[in-house]
Each structure stands twice: as structure tokens, then as C-alpha cells.
Design a protein around this motif. Sequence first.
Motif, PDB file in Angstrom:
ATOM      1  N   ASP A 167     -20.686 -23.248  -6.778  1.00 24.52           N
ATOM      2  CA  ASP A 167     -21.050 -22.638  -8.070  1.00 24.52           C
ATOM      3  C   ASP A 167     -21.713 -21.280  -7.862  1.00 24.52           C
ATOM      4  N   LYS A 168     -22.599 -21.214  -6.863  1.00 22.63           N
ATOM      5  CA  LYS A 168     -23.268 -19.931  -6.584  1.00 22.63           C
ATOM      6  C   LYS A 168     -22.251 -18.907  -6.089  1.00 22.63           C
ATOM      7  N   ALA A 169     -21.296 -19.363  -5.287  1.00 19.05           N
ATOM      8  CA  ALA A 169     -20.279 -18.455  -4.774  1.00 19.05           C
ATOM      9  C   ALA A 169     -19.454 -17.873  -5.919  1.00 19.05           C
ATOM     10  N   VAL A 170     -19.061 -18.746  -6.836  1.00 21.58           N
ATOM     11  CA  VAL A 170     -18.270 -18.276  -7.994  1.00 21.58           C
ATOM     12  C   VAL A 170     -19.057 -17.244  -8.784  1.00 21.58           C
ATOM     13  N   GLN A 171     -20.346 -17.502  -8.975  1.00 25.92           N
ATOM     14  CA  GLN A 171     -21.168 -16.564  -9.726  1.00 25.92           C
ATOM     15  C   GLN A 171     -21.227 -15.206  -9.028  1.00 25.92           C
ATOM     16  N   ASN A 172     -21.335 -15.218  -7.702  1.00 26.04           N
ATOM     17  CA  ASN A 172     -21.374 -13.942  -6.976  1.00 26.04           C
ATOM     18  C   ASN A 172     -20.037 -13.216  -7.053  1.00 26.04           C
ATOM     19  N   TYR A 173     -18.924 -13.974  -6.989  1.00 25.40           N
ATOM     20  CA  TYR A 173     -17.615 -13.329  -7.119  1.00 25.40           C
ATOM     21  C   TYR A 173     -17.460 -12.687  -8.500  1.00 25.40           C
ATOM     22  N   LYS A 174     -18.003 -13.352  -9.508  1.00 25.87           N
ATOM     23  CA  LYS A 174     -17.929 -12.773 -10.858  1.00 25.87           C
ATOM     24  C   LYS A 174     -18.766 -11.497 -10.951  1.00 25.87           C
ATOM     25  N   THR A 175     -19.886 -11.494 -10.237  1.00 25.86           N
ATOM     26  CA  THR A 175     -20.706 -10.269 -10.210  1.00 25.86           C
ATOM     27  C   THR A 175     -19.949  -9.141  -9.513  1.00 25.86           C
ATOM     28  N   VAL A 176     -19.199  -9.502  -8.467  1.00 28.87           N
ATOM     29  CA  VAL A 176     -18.364  -8.502  -7.784  1.00 28.87           C
ATOM     30  C   VAL A 176     -17.441  -7.837  -8.792  1.00 28.87           C
ATOM     31  N   LEU A 177     -16.802  -8.650  -9.644  1.00 30.41           N
ATOM     32  CA  LEU A 177     -15.828  -8.104 -10.592  1.00 30.41           C
ATOM     33  C   LEU A 177     -16.486  -7.263 -11.680  1.00 30.41           C
ATOM     34  N   GLU A 178     -17.760  -7.579 -11.989  1.00 32.22           N
ATOM     35  CA  GLU A 178     -18.478  -6.723 -12.950  1.00 32.22           C
ATOM     36  C   GLU A 178     -18.712  -5.345 -12.350  1.00 32.22           C
ATOM     37  N   LEU A 179     -18.935  -5.306 -11.039  1.00 32.70           N
ATOM     38  CA  LEU A 179     -19.205  -4.030 -10.358  1.00 32.70           C
ATOM     39  C   LEU A 179     -17.921  -3.325  -9.926  1.00 32.70           C
ATOM     40  N   ALA A 180     -16.900  -4.129  -9.557  1.00 33.59           N
ATOM     41  CA  ALA A 180     -15.631  -3.557  -9.083  1.00 33.59           C
ATOM     42  C   ALA A 180     -14.498  -4.446  -9.591  1.00 33.59           C
ATOM     43  N   PRO A 181     -14.015  -4.207 -10.816  1.00 34.29           N
ATOM     44  CA  PRO A 181     -13.022  -5.100 -11.442  1.00 34.29           C
ATOM     45  C   PRO A 181     -11.741  -5.286 -10.633  1.00 34.29           C
ATOM     46  N   GLU A 182     -11.429  -4.371  -9.732  1.00 35.31           N
ATOM     47  CA  GLU A 182     -10.187  -4.497  -8.966  1.00 35.31           C
ATOM     48  C   GLU A 182     -10.430  -4.974  -7.527  1.00 35.31           C
ATOM     49  N   HIS A 183     -11.513  -5.650  -7.320  1.00 37.70           N
ATOM     50  CA  HIS A 183     -11.810  -6.200  -5.991  1.00 37.70           C
ATOM     51  C   HIS A 183     -10.898  -7.407  -5.784  1.00 37.70           C
ATOM     52  N   HIS A 184      -9.725  -7.183  -5.183  1.00 36.45           N
ATOM     53  CA  HIS A 184      -8.706  -8.232  -5.140  1.00 36.45           C
ATOM     54  C   HIS A 184      -9.099  -9.422  -4.261  1.00 36.45           C
ATOM     55  N   ARG A 185      -9.955  -9.182  -3.242  1.00 35.07           N
ATOM     56  CA  ARG A 185     -10.370 -10.320  -2.408  1.00 35.07           C
ATOM     57  C   ARG A 185     -11.283 -11.263  -3.196  1.00 35.07           C
ATOM     58  N   ALA A 186     -12.169 -10.696  -4.021  1.00 31.95           N
ATOM     59  CA  ALA A 186     -13.023 -11.544  -4.858  1.00 31.95           C
ATOM     60  C   ALA A 186     -12.168 -12.291  -5.881  1.00 31.95           C
ATOM     61  N   LEU A 187     -11.176 -11.612  -6.439  1.00 29.36           N
ATOM     62  CA  LEU A 187     -10.282 -12.270  -7.397  1.00 29.36           C
ATOM     63  C   LEU A 187      -9.544 -13.431  -6.726  1.00 29.36           C
ATOM     64  N   PHE A 188      -9.093 -13.197  -5.500  1.00 29.03           N
ATOM     65  CA  PHE A 188      -8.375 -14.263  -4.794  1.00 29.03           C
ATOM     66  C   PHE A 188      -9.289 -15.466  -4.566  1.00 29.03           C
ATOM     67  N   HIS A 189     -10.504 -15.211  -4.105  1.00 29.97           N
ATOM     68  CA  HIS A 189     -11.402 -16.338  -3.827  1.00 29.97           C
ATOM     69  C   HIS A 189     -11.827 -17.046  -5.111  1.00 29.97           C
ATOM     70  N   LEU A 190     -11.967 -16.318  -6.191  1.00 31.01           N
ATOM     71  CA  LEU A 190     -12.254 -16.972  -7.472  1.00 31.01           C
ATOM     72  C   LEU A 190     -11.091 -17.879  -7.865  1.00 31.01           C
ATOM     73  N   ALA A 191      -9.886 -17.348  -7.703  1.00 32.26           N
ATOM     74  CA  ALA A 191      -8.696 -18.126  -8.040  1.00 32.26           C
ATOM     75  C   ALA A 191      -8.609 -19.367  -7.162  1.00 32.26           C
ATOM     76  N   TYR A 192      -8.803 -19.183  -5.881  1.00 35.84           N
ATOM     77  CA  TYR A 192      -8.679 -20.290  -4.928  1.00 35.84           C
ATOM     78  C   TYR A 192      -9.722 -21.367  -5.215  1.00 35.84           C
ATOM     79  N   ARG A 193     -10.938 -20.931  -5.506  1.00 37.64           N
ATOM     80  CA  ARG A 193     -12.000 -21.894  -5.784  1.00 37.64           C
ATOM     81  C   ARG A 193     -11.672 -22.695  -7.053  1.00 37.64           C
ATOM     82  N   HIS A 194     -11.176 -22.021  -8.106  1.00 39.22           N
ATOM     83  CA  HIS A 194     -10.791 -22.727  -9.331  1.00 39.22           C
ATOM     84  C   HIS A 194      -9.586 -23.627  -9.078  1.00 39.22           C
ATOM     85  N   ASP A 195      -8.687 -23.160  -8.229  1.00 44.65           N
ATOM     86  CA  ASP A 195      -7.505 -23.950  -7.871  1.00 44.65           C
ATOM     87  C   ASP A 195      -7.937 -25.268  -7.232  1.00 44.65           C
ATOM     88  N   LEU A 196      -8.837 -25.191  -6.260  1.00 43.82           N
ATOM     89  CA  LEU A 196      -9.304 -26.392  -5.569  1.00 43.82           C
ATOM     90  C   LEU A 196     -10.076 -27.321  -6.498  1.00 43.82           C
TER      91      LEU A 196
END
Length: 436
Positions: A167-196
Motif C-alpha cells: 500500500d505504501k509503495a502504491v502511494q509513492n508511485y502515485k506521488t511519482v505520477l503527480e510529479l512526473a506524469p510520464e514516469h513509465h516505470r512508476a506506471l508499470f509498477h502501479l499496473a503490476y501491483r494492481h494486476d497482482l
Amino acid sequence: MEQIAEREIDLFAEPLPSMAALQVLSRLVHSSESSRIRFAETVEAQAAKTSAEANLAVGIGLFILGRHEQAVERLQKAKDGLHKFTYLAYALRRRKRYAEAIDCLQRALDFGAEPLNVNLEKAATYREGRDPDSAAKELDACKNFENVSAEYHYQRGRLQEAQGEYDKAVQNYKTVLELAPEHHRALFHLAYRHDLSGYESAAIDYYKQAIACAPAYVSALLNLAVLYEDRGQFDKAGLCLETVLECHPNHPRARLFKRDVDSSKTMYYDEEREKKRSRKNQILETPISDFELSVRSRNCLRKMNIRTLGDLLNITEAELLSYKNFGETSLREIKAILDTKGLRLGMALEDKGLPAGELTDTSSPEEQGLLNKLVDDLQLSVRARKCLQKLNLHTVGELTRTTEAELLGCKNFGVTSLNEIKKALSGLGLSLRNLD
């Protein structure tokens, strides 16, 4: 676009491209199979040069190509500087030489490396080296970049994910996207975490965003294809795989997966039959311990490793009675239980067309070892593996006792997967059960 960029970012020109330009070059090289081949040819053409400058450029090129051990050898011979120690650290990290990588990152500071970048790279190195405490210490040293640096939050999320703090990891990835919306690695990890976690709709949305930022993001495309396939959206799954194959025509997983998806489009799925199969499986998986049995019967079954009703269908009366201390009374108890479910001893063997005599294991120890081999070891495609899981087939022996029709009756299991399994069994000198 890639050709223009490759021409503009010349690894072997003087002066050496900036660190930011080299990151762009790396992405371009891996954007397609042709780009990678072209870049590899360029690096090979320079490989014979042995000057300090050539060692640096060739070493960086080898790292980009994934030839990490060769990269280490060339970079160690290069002249000291920011590029040398940064890329040497990267290559050593890939070779799991974490302590040396940390030393190189520390040396990079002496040549003008940004302290924040060095701290974050050290955190990543410690994380990969399974030293979370040291990684956390490096990140804590950058805490004043909270809500300022996207990379800080990305590395913090990666560390939390590695420690199971999802949960904390997801929150940090979301903060990444607030600062850099095109951070594709954060998007991938958010997707993967939701996928799992089973949140498929959210996972699809994040995978699509990651691909929008990085169109040739192979891992994201493959994962997205799996999700679409699971939803029966075969056309969308096919488009994802075609995108991968357009850039990487020989990508083995994408080619195999594409054949599976294509075969699914023409597959007939008998939903009613599958429901009946599921209900039957639920009954067969009922533990023996759910029934009232005498102590003797219970102990005998436990010693014979008979745990479920399904196990009883794979043994005959004669075999039970031949077991020490198992008598007619125990036999009647068990037959009464099976009668209430419309089942009987040895029923599964009859269904499979196996005479009782075949229960006696006449195979050699080598053959038995082969039959006990796990199907996971057959290197099957994702689809084939998932279907075998649905059919509760775990060993090669169980697989050889299954017919083509039984496999083809499983949802999403097509001719391509069938041929794949037949080929794998053939390689072991085995085959599926033939009713003839």
C-alpha cells in the motif's frame, strides 16, 4: 525518428554525450530489434580500439547491449571520470557485485555526480543486494526531496514493494505520477501491483498509460495482452502482441503468445460442461477428515496417503484390503461414504479405461522419475500452464493420463497449446493418453 536520434546521439563522438543523452540512446537502442542490431554493429566496429577514450565508449555501449561482464572489463581500463564510474557501477550491479558498485558510485561524486542521484542509485543497489536497511538509510538522507523528486518517491516505492509494504509503495508511485506524469516505470509498477492484487481494470488503465509514454514497452504490452486475453478480448490482446512483434519480430514469448491468442478466436468453450466439471471437482476434493470414520480406517487411509474422496476413486477394493490392518469393516465404512455421493472405489480408473492391473507400478525408477517431473519444468507458454493449472494437472504423469479432448475442453486451451504440450511430451518420449 530513431535513426535521427541515433545519428544525433553518437556514443563515439567527441565529446562523449551527456548522461541524459546516453539514457535516451539506451531507450532508442532497445526500442526495436533493428535498432539494437544496428547499434551492436557500431559497437563491434569500435571494439578493436584500445585507447582510454575508446574503452569508455565501448564499455558504455556494451553495457547498453547487456554485455555486462565485457562492459566491466572495458570500463575498468577507461580514464577515471563521471561516465566511467557511473556506468561501471551500473554494470557491476548487474553482475551482482554490489559492494564494488557502491564504491564506484561513491567515486562518481569526486567527478561531479549529483549527490541526490548517487544516493538514489546507491539505494537501488542496496535494494537489489537485499540490504534494505542500507537502502532505507540512503533514502532517508534524501528526505528533503520528498514531494520534489519523482525518482526519490520511485525508489522509495521500489524498496517498500520489496519489503512487502504494497500500500505504501502504491502511494509513492502515485506521488511519482503527480510529479512526473510520464514516469513509465512508476506506471508499470502501479499496473503490476494492481494486476497482482486482482484489480484488473485499474491495472489495464495503468498499463495503457505506460505504453502511451513508452510505445515499445514490451513488458507492459505482454502483461496487458494477458489481461485482455483473460477477459476474452482477444482482438485487443492480439494488437498488443502485434505491437511487440512489429518492433521485435523474433521475440519468442510474443510469438508463442500470439499463436495462442489467434487460436482462441476460433475456440469453442462448453460453459455447461465446465460448470459440471467444477462441481464434480469440488466433491472429489472433499477431505476424508470431513467424514466420520473409525480410528482404524482413518489411520489406514492416512498411511496410504489417501486424503480426499478423489483419492479413493483411484484405488480398488483389492488394494485397500491388501493393506495391513484394513479389513471388511473399514471397507464397508468407506463404500457407504462413497455411495452417498454416487461414487465407488476404482471409479476413476474405470473412467480412464485403466484395468486394475495397471495400478501396479511396473515402470523403472528412471521412468517413474520422469512421470513425477513437474509440468512447470516443461517450459510451456503462459496459456498452456494456466490451463493445466485449471485442470489440476501438476506432473508429467498426470498429463500423460489425460486425453486431447480433455485438454481441449478447458477454456482458452487451443490447438496451438495442445501441439506445444504434445511436442514437450514427445521430447521426453511420452504422449497424451489415446483412447484407441
